[in-house]
Motif scaffolding. Structure first.
Motif, PDB file in Angstrom:
ATOM      1  N   CYS A   4      36.957  39.112  39.789  1.00  0.00           N
ATOM      2  CA  CYS A   4      37.849  38.916  40.944  1.00  0.00           C
ATOM      3  C   CYS A   4      39.045  39.869  40.833  1.00  0.00           C
ATOM      4  CB  CYS A   4      38.410  37.490  40.968  1.00  0.00           C
ATOM      5  SG  CYS A   4      37.159  36.201  40.928  1.00  0.00           S
ATOM      6  N   GLY A   5      39.636  40.175  41.957  1.00  0.00           N
ATOM      7  CA  GLY A   5      40.915  40.899  41.982  1.00  0.00           C
ATOM      8  C   GLY A   5      40.874  42.236  41.266  1.00  0.00           C
ATOM      9  N   THR A   6      41.892  42.458  40.469  1.00  0.00           N
ATOM     10  CA  THR A   6      42.007  43.712  39.729  1.00  0.00           C
ATOM     11  C   THR A   6      40.807  43.931  38.814  1.00  0.00           C
ATOM     12  OG1 THR A   6      44.409  43.846  39.853  1.00  0.00           O
ATOM     13  CG2 THR A   6      43.387  44.836  37.925  1.00  0.00           C
ATOM     14  N   GLN A  51      40.706  39.242  32.733  1.00  0.00           N
ATOM     15  CA  GLN A  51      41.855  39.306  31.822  1.00  0.00           C
ATOM     16  C   GLN A  51      42.063  37.958  31.166  1.00  0.00           C
ATOM     17  OE1 GLN A  51      45.291  38.779  29.924  1.00  0.00           O
ATOM     18  NE2 GLN A  51      45.298  37.807  31.940  1.00  0.00           N
ATOM     19  N   SER A  52      42.229  36.932  31.992  1.00  0.00           N
ATOM     20  CA  SER A  52      42.599  35.606  31.466  1.00  0.00           C
ATOM     21  C   SER A  52      41.432  34.916  30.770  1.00  0.00           C
ATOM     22  CB  SER A  52      43.064  34.715  32.620  1.00  0.00           C
ATOM     23  OG  SER A  52      41.998  34.506  33.539  1.00  0.00           O
ATOM     24  N   GLY A  53      40.218  35.230  31.215  1.00  0.00           N
ATOM     25  CA  GLY A  53      39.043  34.524  30.699  1.00  0.00           C
ATOM     26  C   GLY A  53      38.932  33.112  31.238  1.00  0.00           C
ATOM     27  N   VAL A 110      52.403  38.776  36.225  1.00  0.00           N
ATOM     28  CA  VAL A 110      51.260  38.271  36.989  1.00  0.00           C
ATOM     29  C   VAL A 110      50.401  39.437  37.506  1.00  0.00           C
ATOM     30  CG1 VAL A 110      50.626  37.133  39.157  1.00  0.00           C
ATOM     31  CG2 VAL A 110      52.152  35.987  37.548  1.00  0.00           C
ATOM     32  N   ALA A 111      51.042  40.512  37.909  1.00  0.00           N
ATOM     33  CA  ALA A 111      50.285  41.669  38.385  1.00  0.00           C
ATOM     34  C   ALA A 111      49.673  42.373  37.178  1.00  0.00           C
ATOM     35  CB  ALA A 111      51.195  42.621  39.146  1.00  0.00           C
ATOM     36  N   SER A 112      48.374  42.507  37.208  1.00  0.00           N
ATOM     37  CA  SER A 112      47.661  43.065  36.062  1.00  0.00           C
ATOM     38  C   SER A 112      47.840  44.582  35.984  1.00  0.00           C
ATOM     39  CB  SER A 112      46.182  42.716  36.200  1.00  0.00           C
ATOM     40  OG  SER A 112      45.491  43.085  35.043  1.00  0.00           O
ATOM     41  N   ALA A 163      42.613  48.701  30.036  1.00  0.00           N
ATOM     42  CA  ALA A 163      41.811  48.345  28.847  1.00  0.00           C
ATOM     43  C   ALA A 163      40.388  47.960  29.261  1.00  0.00           C
ATOM     44  CB  ALA A 163      42.484  47.218  28.080  1.00  0.00           C
ATOM     45  N   GLN A 164      40.263  47.273  30.380  1.00  0.00           N
ATOM     46  CA  GLN A 164      38.919  46.918  30.879  1.00  0.00           C
ATOM     47  C   GLN A 164      38.112  48.189  31.129  1.00  0.00           C
ATOM     48  OE1 GLN A 164      40.231  44.769  34.332  1.00  0.00           O
ATOM     49  NE2 GLN A 164      40.246  42.779  33.305  1.00  0.00           N
ATOM     50  N   ILE A 165      38.736  49.141  31.810  1.00  0.00           N
ATOM     51  CA  ILE A 165      38.025  50.392  32.105  1.00  0.00           C
ATOM     52  C   ILE A 165      37.664  51.115  30.804  1.00  0.00           C
ATOM     53  CG2 ILE A 165      38.210  52.674  33.194  1.00  0.00           C
ATOM     54  CD1 ILE A 165      39.930  51.390  35.356  1.00  0.00           C
TER      55      ILE A 165
HETATM   56  C1  F6R Z   1      45.958  41.371  40.201  1.00  0.00           C
HETATM   57  C2  F6R Z   1      45.722  40.046  39.670  1.00  0.00           C
HETATM   58  C3  F6R Z   1      44.554  39.261  40.153  1.00  0.00           C
HETATM   59  C4  F6R Z   1      43.575  39.092  38.992  1.00  0.00           C
HETATM   60  C5  F6R Z   1      42.435  38.141  39.367  1.00  0.00           C
HETATM   61  C6  F6R Z   1      41.405  38.028  38.261  1.00  0.00           C
HETATM   62  O1  F6R Z   1      47.101  41.943  39.688  1.00  0.00           O
HETATM   63  O2  F6R Z   1      46.424  39.628  38.808  1.00  0.00           O
HETATM   64  O3  F6R Z   1      43.932  39.881  41.232  1.00  0.00           O
HETATM   65  O4  F6R Z   1      43.106  40.341  38.626  1.00  0.00           O
HETATM   66  O5  F6R Z   1      42.946  36.873  39.657  1.00  0.00           O
HETATM   67  O6  F6R Z   1      41.972  37.511  37.097  1.00  0.00           O
HETATM   68  P1  F6R Z   1      41.245  37.609  35.717  1.00  0.00           P
HETATM   69  O7  F6R Z   1      41.116  39.045  35.360  1.00  0.00           O
HETATM   70  O8  F6R Z   1      42.126  36.862  34.758  1.00  0.00           O
HETATM   71  O9  F6R Z   1      39.890  36.973  35.867  1.00  0.00           O
END
Ligand code: F6R
Length: 366
Positions: free
Chosen positions: A58-60, A106-108, A156-158, A164-166
């Motif tokens: 999802c998201g970033t 990111q968060s898992g 909060v903004a990734s 690192a993911q890339i």
């Molecule tokens: C963007 C952002 C969100 C997350 C998304 C997925 O800056 O923070 O779009 O990327 O909620 O979150 P994770 O990577 O933790 O699954």
């Protein structure tokens, strides 16, 4: 704890040379041509023989997945699908034992991503996690995985999690390409060397901060922005737009630059800033024509360009230079100025950059 920075987000942006290095450390050694991901060891067979790679996030993290699609298809010649976890889980997808699923988070803890994993698992696919938070739910739900080792991301903004993911996904794509014989040895070693040089290039990209701050002052009061890129920089355009939306609450859209003429071009007037990622790569000439189209309609042009570029400089209102790298690794460098641009604009607008309204760091509900 913010290490002298005003916000976590800025600290995390600046940490990227180190977080990318931490991610590559012990895994990549270009000199000896060594590339090892411990998490893949037990599933190497499944990975090598996968008929298809499905990436879900999802998201970033989904944007990182889009970059990975280009990487895997270019280097390993395996078909890739990138799926929003929320759509994938509810649309009865075709999936089976020959599929290798990569879940990025990111968060898992993202609820939709977790549910997508459970669905794919129930169909017999192999599930590989690319996560940052050690011991979180997704790494526990997957068969195997590689941590991104970016360190805690508080803003909060990734930002640093994305690069690192890339980095992990790039290592996976190069490894797979080499093993499947689609990436010849010479090219493989050249790419390993280039990937190893990325932390230094990111460091260099960060030196544009003052220039970006100045540009931010010029555009902080706009109500819309368009981000355009092609090829590997298309997902970067999406990510740049998401960063601006999230923390500055300015409406922004990212598009593949060629899609502009299929609709968004109608939005362009002297009020509309268009941020182009116009690095010198295989789509450069095409992007230059897209810049001309915007200029002809009096749009304001901010362009992220390769160091020393003169063509775009003549057309753009502002340019931000970044070091040259192989185009496959461009996103790792070209996203840096876009992170800084959104950061400065948000600060200038008085927004709470580390904790934007309505957003949470882990989205544990669907
Ligand atoms: C963007 C952002 C969100 C997350 C998304 C997925 O800056 O923070 O779009 O990327 O909620 O979150 P994770 O990577 O933790 O699954």
């Amino acid at each position: 704890e913010k290490g002298g920075y005003e916000h976590f987000m800025l600290k995390e942006i600046y940490e990227q040379p180190k977080s990318i290095e931490d991610c590559l450390r012990g895994r990549l050694d270009a000199k000896s041509g060594r590339l090892v991901l411990g998490g893949l060891r037990d599933y190497m067979n499944k990975f090598q023989n996968a008929e298809r790679i499905i990436i879900t996030a999802c998201g970033t993290s989904w944007h990182a997945g889009l970059v990975a699609e280009y990487l895997f298809e270019e280097f390993a010649r395996v078909p890739v699908e990138v799926e929003y976890a929320s759509e994938f889980r509810y649309r009865n997808p075709v999936i089976g034992e020959k599929d290798f699923v990569i879940a990025i988070s990111q968060s898992g803890e993202t609820a939709d991503t977790l549910a997508a994993i459970e669905l794919a698992k129930s169909k017999g696919a192999t599930i590989f996690g690319v996560c940052n938070v050690v011991g979180s739910s997704i790494p526990r739900a997957t068969h195997a995985g590689s941590y991104t080792h970016a360190g805690p991301e508080i803003g909060v903004a990734s930002t640093k999690a994305f690069t690192a993911q890339i980095s992990v996904l790039a290592m996976m794509a190069l490894m797979l390409g080499y093993q499947r014989g689609t990436l010849p040895q010479g090219k493989y070693v050249e790419l390993l060397n280039e990937l190893e040089s990325i932390p230094k290039k990111v460091q260099k990209a960060l030196t544009a901060n003052e220039a970006i701050k100045y540009i931010s002052g010029e555009y902080k009061d706009v109500s819309n922005a368009l981000y355009l890129g092609r090829g590997y920089n298309f997902p970067v355009a999406l990510e740049g737009a998401l960063k601006l939306k999230e923390i500055s609450y300015i409406h922004a859209e990212g598009y593949p630059a060629a899609e502009m003429k299929h609709g968004p071009i109608a939005l362009i007037d002297e009020e509309m800033p268009v941020i182009f990622i116009a690095t010198q790569d295989s789509s450069y000439d095409k992007v230059v024509s897209n810049i001309q189209e915007v200029k002809a309609r009096k749009g304001k042009i901010i362009a992220v360009v390769t160091e020393g570029d003169t063509t775009v400089r003549e057309m753009a209102d502002h340019v931000i230079e970044i070091p040259k790298t192989h185009e496959a690794f461009n996103p790792l460098v070209s996203v840096i100025p876009l992170q800084l641009l959104s950061y400065h604009i948000a600060v200038m607008r008085g927004c709470n950059v580390d904790q934007p309204r309505n957003l949470a760091k882990s989205v544990t509900v669907e």
